[in-house]
Write a protein that holds these residues in place. Structure first.
Motif, PDB file in Angstrom:
ATOM      1  N   ALA B 298       0.845  -1.189   0.007  1.00  3.96           N
ATOM      2  CA  ALA B 298      -0.021   0.126   0.066  1.00  3.96           C
ATOM      3  C   ALA B 298       0.979   1.291   0.097  1.00  3.96           C
ATOM      4  N   LEU B 299       1.969   1.298   0.774  1.00  4.07           N
ATOM      5  CA  LEU B 299       2.745   2.484   0.891  1.00  4.07           C
ATOM      6  C   LEU B 299       3.271   2.607  -0.403  1.00  4.07           C
ATOM      7  N   ASN B 300       3.579   1.742  -1.251  1.00  2.00           N
ATOM      8  CA  ASN B 300       4.456   2.027  -2.669  1.00  2.00           C
ATOM      9  C   ASN B 300       3.510   2.094  -3.551  1.00  2.00           C
ATOM     10  N   SER B 301       2.102   1.782  -3.365  1.00  2.07           N
ATOM     11  CA  SER B 301       1.164   2.225  -4.441  1.00  2.07           C
ATOM     12  C   SER B 301       0.865   3.632  -4.683  1.00  2.07           C
ATOM     13  N   PRO B 302       0.191   3.799  -5.793  1.00  3.28           N
ATOM     14  CA  PRO B 302      -0.120   5.453  -6.160  1.00  3.28           C
ATOM     15  C   PRO B 302      -0.856   5.915  -4.803  1.00  3.28           C
ATOM     16  N   TRP B 303      -1.643   4.892  -4.201  1.00  2.00           N
ATOM     17  CA  TRP B 303      -2.672   5.493  -2.858  1.00  2.00           C
ATOM     18  C   TRP B 303      -1.661   5.831  -2.023  1.00  2.00           C
ATOM     19  N   GLY B 304      -0.603   5.094  -1.642  1.00  3.43           N
ATOM     20  CA  GLY B 304       0.406   5.520  -0.536  1.00  3.43           C
ATOM     21  C   GLY B 304       0.830   6.866  -0.891  1.00  3.43           C
ATOM     22  N   ARG B 305       1.495   6.950  -2.211  1.00  7.56           N
ATOM     23  CA  ARG B 305       2.101   8.403  -2.517  1.00  7.56           C
ATOM     24  C   ARG B 305       1.149   9.458  -2.315  1.00  7.56           C
ATOM     25  N   MET B 306      -0.186   9.068  -2.677  1.00  4.76           N
ATOM     26  CA  MET B 306      -1.190  10.087  -2.382  1.00  4.76           C
ATOM     27  C   MET B 306      -1.477  10.592  -0.907  1.00  4.76           C
TER      28      MET B 306
END
Lengths: 339, 456
Positions: B298-306
């Protein structure tokens, strides 16, 4: 006869609701004032405030024991009142020491309020350790002197009523001391130069600095005032009930609730909030059955306890009020951000 | 120090510390510490998701832990059929009235503009709701609590294997987090902390005092176990064979047959305890790995970046069209669900649910220490924090007693000061915790294993 019923009902309510709520409310108001002053001037929620309360009370108890051991007492008044000024000095000095060694670093860095709040959690741990190390985690009663001003039995006999009214001397002392403390605080904030500069600093830091206010002086005065208020509140609470570090720690949330309900950062709000929380805690958990038995004709008498919430939830009431205020009016009763 | 090396060094030191306990005290103690370390790490990951990724200060960790524990009871305990027969209907009706009144309140609050009508309606709903609930609720709980109060006196649970509760706890904690988040997430950061702290106390008050649901302070003990019991192990042949083959050389050296049998018996008894703890450790560790893996994803997904973008600059993220409240709500729910899982695991490990033992210091502030000292924003850091702080929390007590003993060594044996100091020494561990937090905040504000800033 009908008239007597009514007076009985009023006395009952005064004895079990009004008097206890008034004294608890005064103690809470003083404690909340100190929380709100730290919040207003130093701009963070101080989680260690309840433990400053136990620290100050502990100091007062130790001084009171010292006085008693060398034979000094205050006659009909509790010895702890004599010890109070000394306890305040010790608490304020320690407060300033902690500020120098811990908080001032983050102030210079202009850290976020939330960082200071986490720092205050660290201070909270250390204070709890110190208090428990020195005086232990157990319940301590340190009241001496004359216990009652009006005793229930005397009151009943004198007026020929069924219900008695008890006023403990600690309750009267609490209300008087709290009144004096509040009046002098408001006089200080409104009328003196130092108090005005404190309010200016709280309102707009940069502007205050430009007009030549010394921030370090303001910080020192803030901690001293906070220590005076919190130690007084702690000693009064301890005289009225008893001193136990865990109970004092549990007062942190009612204090926060009172500060937010009243309007955080506003001293008048803190006082109002303190009384609102205290009165709701007691009125909502009191069983009104007997009260209505006096007032109602016989066939209308209630069968249940007539209690809004069970006493089990006394502790949770301040948070329930807090949550409701946060939803309905997050700025609190007195809209305020500054002191 | 090279940042890449920090994690391996930190975990090596941790391993050595645990091994020292294993050799000097006993492996059983070391394993007990490890089991609680793993649970603490999972809680710390939950808090880290909220604070490290989302910038939300949740001071209600204790509440979600208790909810997890309650779920473990409600899932695994056998249902009390007698209570359901006699009073189940009353409880169900009062629950329905409760839900209906809340829905009606929300409806009125949102849809009716006229203030006078709105306030009158709110008061009416609360009044009749309370009367309705009191009519069914009071008598029902009296019946439930009077049924065999020494043993049950509550509704019981579903009677499912306790391991299911870990998953269900996530759902329950997540649902409650949804409600709490709706109320509190629009607040400023320190208001949020105070509100969540207060709400967690309300949760504890309910768990402590609603005896029909949780037995309250009478506790629920003897919950079933996902791992075998020691006594079963000691009686099963395969375990005997296992122990015999492990200690083959040691047993060979003993000549007399009877004394060899005695040694084997002792070994079996001590090993069965260790085996059970190992089973728990294996289970817990797989949950930890799974949660760690998923949160890394999750941290490294687009969601985490957001999320990190929102944390670092809310206004910019909002200008980019991100719904900040919704994202905060999501991360609050996910983090709380993870804490709920850990709470259920804790109750599973204890085998009992004791509402009186939930205190904010132990279940909220210590977890915060783990996240901040471990390194907020880094899951590996939270795992390390969970291990390290729990280890210190447990070992600080004997250490400070030893320290005070050393200090007071010069005093006479029955000196009152010495007795007082020794009696209070245990409280020094609070001091150590506070000092650790302050030192970390001052000299290592990013924690032992800091967040990796990815620049591309």
């Amino acid at each position: 006869m009908e008239n007597f019923e009514f007076i009985n009902a009023i006395v009952l309510l005064a004895n079990f609701v009004l008097v206890p709520a008034l004294s608890y409310g005064s103690q809470l108001a003083l404690a909340t004032l100190s929380l709100t002053i730290v919040y207003g001037v130093l701009r963070f929620s101080n989680f260690a405030q309840a433990d400053w309360m136990s620290f100050g009370t502990m100091a007062a108890i130790l001084f009171a024991w010292l006085f008693q051991s060398i034979g000094i007492t205050a006659g009909i008044f509790p010895t702890a009142l004599l010890a109070l000024p000394f306890a305040i000095i010790v608490t304020a000095l320690f407060c300033l020491l902690i500020d120098r060694s811990v908080y001032s670093f983050y102030r210079k860095q202009k850290s976020q309020p939330i960082v200071l709040m986490i720092v205050s959690v660290g201070v909270m741990f250390i204070l709890q350790a110190i208090v428990r190390f020195i005086i232990g985690p157990n319940d301590r009663k340190f009241f001496d002197g004359e216990k009652y001003i009006i005793h229930a039995l005397d009151f009943k006999n004198y007026f020929g009523l069924e219900e008695g009214l008890t006023i403990k001397s600690t309750q009267l002392i609490t209300v008087i001391v709290a009144l004096i403390a509040m009046i002098s605080l408001f006089y200080f904030l409104q009328k003196t130069k130092l108090g005005k500069s404190m309010r200016a600093y709280s309102n707009n830091e940069d502007l205050a600095l430009l007009s030549g206010i010394n921030p370090e002086k303001i910080v020192i005065v803030t901690w001293i005032i906070s220590s005076i208020l919190i130690t007084t509140a702690g000693v009064l609470y301890g005289l009225d009930k008893s001193f136990k570090p865990f109970t004092y720690f549990n007062l942190l949330l009612p204090m926060f609730a009172a500060a937010i309900v009243g309007g955080i950062g506003s001293p008048i709000g803190a006082v109002i909030g303190g009384y609102v929380i205290a009165f709701s805690e007691i009125t909502l958990t009191y069983a009104y059955k007997k009260f209505f038995v006096y007032l109602m004709p016989e066939h209308l008498e209630p069968s249940g306890l007539m209690q809004v919430l069970s006493t089990d939830y006394k502790f949770a009431i301040s948070f329930i009020i807090l949550v409701i205020v946060l939803i309905v009016r997050p700025t609190g009763i007195v809209r305020g951000k500054i002191i | 120090m090279n940042d890449e090396l920090r994690a391996p060094i930190a975990f090596t030191v941790m391993g050595i510390l645990l091994a020292i306990v294993g050799f000097t005290q006993s492996w059983s103690v070391s394993l007990s510490i490890i089991n609680l370390c793993i649970i603490s790490s999972i809680m710390a990951i939950g808090v880290n998701l909220q604070w490290g990724y989302g910038g939300l200060f949740n001071a209600g960790v204790m509440g979600f832990t208790a909810l997890g524990g309650l779920t473990a009871v409600l899932v695994s305990h056998d249902p009390i059929y007698e209570a359901w027969d006699k009073a189940g209907v009353g409880i169900i009706i009062s629950t329905i009235i409760f839900i209906l009144s809340i829905t009606a309140l929300l409806f009125v609050f949102r849809n009716i503009e006229n203030k006078q009508i709105r306030n009158t309606l709110i008061i009416l709903i609360i009044f009749f709701g309370l009367i309705g609930i009191n009519n069914f609720y009071g008598p029902s709980i009296n019946i439930i609590e009077s049924i065999d109060p020494a043993k049950t006196g509550f509704l019981g649970g579903l009677g499912l294997p306790i391991i299911f509760s870990w998953l269900i706890a996530a759902v329950v904690a997540g649902l409650v987090a949804w409600v709490i988040g709706k109320i509190t997430l629009r607040l400023r950061s320190d208001y949020l902390a105070i509100a969540t702290l207060g709400i967690s106390e309300i949760v504890i008050a309910v768990v402590k005092h609603e005896d029909w649901l949780s037995r309250g302070v009478k506790n629920v003990s003897g919950l079933d176990r996902p791992v075998p019991y020691e006594i079963e192990l000691q009686e099963s042949q395969w375990f005997l064979n296992l122990i015999e083959s492990i200690n083959f050389s040691k047993l060979e050296a003993i000549n007399s047959l009877t004394s060899r049998q005695d040694v084997l018996n002792d070994l079996v008894i001590s090993s069965s305890g260790i085996f059970v703890k190992l089973c728990y450790a294996g289970l817990f560790f797989s949950v930890l790995l799974l949660i760690f893996y998923l949160s890394q994803l999750a941290l490294n997904s687009p969601w985490g970046r957001m999320l990190r973008a929102i944390r670092d600059n809310e206004e910019a993220a909002s200008a980019m069209g991100k719904n900040i409240f919704l994202q905060h709500l999501q991360i609050f729910i996910i983090g709380s669900a993870i804490i709920g899982i850990a709470g259920a695991m804790l109750t599973t490990l204890d085998g009992q649910f004791t509402p009186g033992s939930y205190r904010p210091l132990r279940f909220t502030f210590i977890i915060w220490l783990m996240v901040i000292i471990g390194g907020s924003g880094n899951n590996l850091g939270s795992i390390f924090g969970g291990f390290f702080i729990w280890f210190i929390w447990i070992e600080a007590e004997p250490l400070s007693i030893g320290f005070v003993n050393m200090l007071a060594g010069g005093l006479e044996y029955d000196n009152p000061l010495r007795i007082h100091l020794l009696g209070s020494a245990a409280h020094l561990r609070l001091f150590i915790m506070g000092l650790l937090l302050l030192l970390a905040l001052r000299f290592m504000p990013k924690g032992v294993i800091p967040e990796k800033i990815q620049k591309k």
